[in-house]
Design an enzyme around this catalytic site. Structure first.
Site, mmCIF file in Angstrom:
data_model
loop_
_atom_site.group_PDB
_atom_site.id
_atom_site.type_symbol
_atom_site.label_atom_id
_atom_site.label_comp_id
_atom_site.label_asym_id
_atom_site.label_seq_id
_atom_site.Cartn_x
_atom_site.Cartn_y
_atom_site.Cartn_z
ATOM 1 N N HIS A 54 -46.406 29.551 24.103
ATOM 2 C CA HIS A 54 -45.181 30.355 24.154
ATOM 3 C C HIS A 54 -44.011 29.556 24.722
ATOM 4 O O HIS A 54 -42.855 29.962 24.570
ATOM 5 C CB HIS A 54 -45.438 31.586 25.035
ATOM 6 C CG HIS A 54 -44.849 32.856 24.511
ATOM 7 N ND1 HIS A 54 -44.436 33.042 23.208
ATOM 8 C CD2 HIS A 54 -44.608 34.050 25.137
ATOM 9 C CE1 HIS A 54 -43.973 34.276 23.057
ATOM 10 N NE2 HIS A 54 -44.061 34.902 24.206
ATOM 11 N N PHE B 121 -37.918 35.346 32.399
ATOM 12 C CA PHE B 121 -39.119 35.676 31.641
ATOM 13 C C PHE B 121 -38.706 36.026 30.219
ATOM 14 O O PHE B 121 -37.577 36.443 29.951
ATOM 15 C CB PHE B 121 -39.966 36.772 32.294
ATOM 16 C CG PHE B 121 -40.734 36.269 33.484
ATOM 17 C CD1 PHE B 121 -41.938 35.607 33.312
ATOM 18 C CD2 PHE B 121 -40.237 36.407 34.772
ATOM 19 C CE1 PHE B 121 -42.642 35.107 34.399
ATOM 20 C CE2 PHE B 121 -40.924 35.914 35.865
ATOM 21 C CZ PHE B 121 -42.129 35.262 35.678
#
Length: 208
Positions: A24, A71
């Site tokens: 990711h 995030f």
């Protein structure tokens, strides 16, 4: 130098050592590589909610680099802050992120498009109120797990690290992605699309 070239490169990922080198975070990996090659110091900037740096790159002009530290699911907050501060348009950015629907070894540049299932891109589109901005998707392949729970398999895959057997191909991918990015900066996204979207890399065959 092309008029449509990006000037702000945004790599998506999750902050912290726990997520370093995960699939990711391949967007972060490319930004780190560019920063190292260009001699850019990335520093935490509270007003941008991310790690930020800028420099003048020979032949490319002034380039800004951003790694949101909000995030993944809140990446748009960081990007919106930078655009507002420097009065940039969405067409002046290039967002770099992972894509499971592309195999490792493929990349895809586009001028616009939907977020698909990528939560970081969903956040960016929401905060920009637009889908019309350049992006570079880097393939990370689909999960190999045959788990009945597709969501769990997906999470484990994207938050997992690249296998040892994938490291050589990953390096080649980052090399190619850097070339594609520099072409987009120098000659425009469309030129880079035509040159790199059809390229496909494969892992080297094992030595007998």
């Amino acid at each position: 130098m092309s008029e449509d070239r990006p000037t702000l490169l945004v790599g998506l990922g999750n902050p912290g050592q726990k997520y370093a080198e995960t699939r990711h975070n391949i967007g972060f990996m490319l930004i780190d590589r560019l920063a190292q090659d260009w001699g850019v110091k990335l520093s935490e900037d509270r007003k941008f909610q991310g790690e930020y740096g800028e420099t003048a790159v020979p032949g490319l002009g002034k380039i800004r680099l951003l790694k949101p530290t909000t995030f993944m699911n809140q990446s748009g907050r960081s990007l919106r802050a930078v655009l507002d501060w420097y009065k940039l348009t969405p067409q002046q950015i290039l967002v770099i992120y992972d894509d499971m629907d592309l195999p490792l070894g493929r990349l895809r540049l586009r001028q616009s498009g939907s977020a698909g299932t990528h939560n970081g891109m969903k956040s960016i589109i929401s905060h920009l109120s637009s889908k019309d901005f350049p992006r570079l998707r880097l393939g990370i392949s689909l999960p190999r797990s045959q788990s009945n729970d597709r969501h769990d398999a997906t999470v484990s895959h994207v938050l997992g690290k690249f296998a040892v057997s994938e490291q050589s191909l990953l390096k080649q991918v980052l090399d190619l992605a850097q070339e594609a990015t520099e072409t987009a900066l120098r000659s425009g996204v469309e030129t880079a699309m035509n040159r790199y979207n059809a390229r496909s890399l494969e892992a080297p065959a094992p030595v007998a």
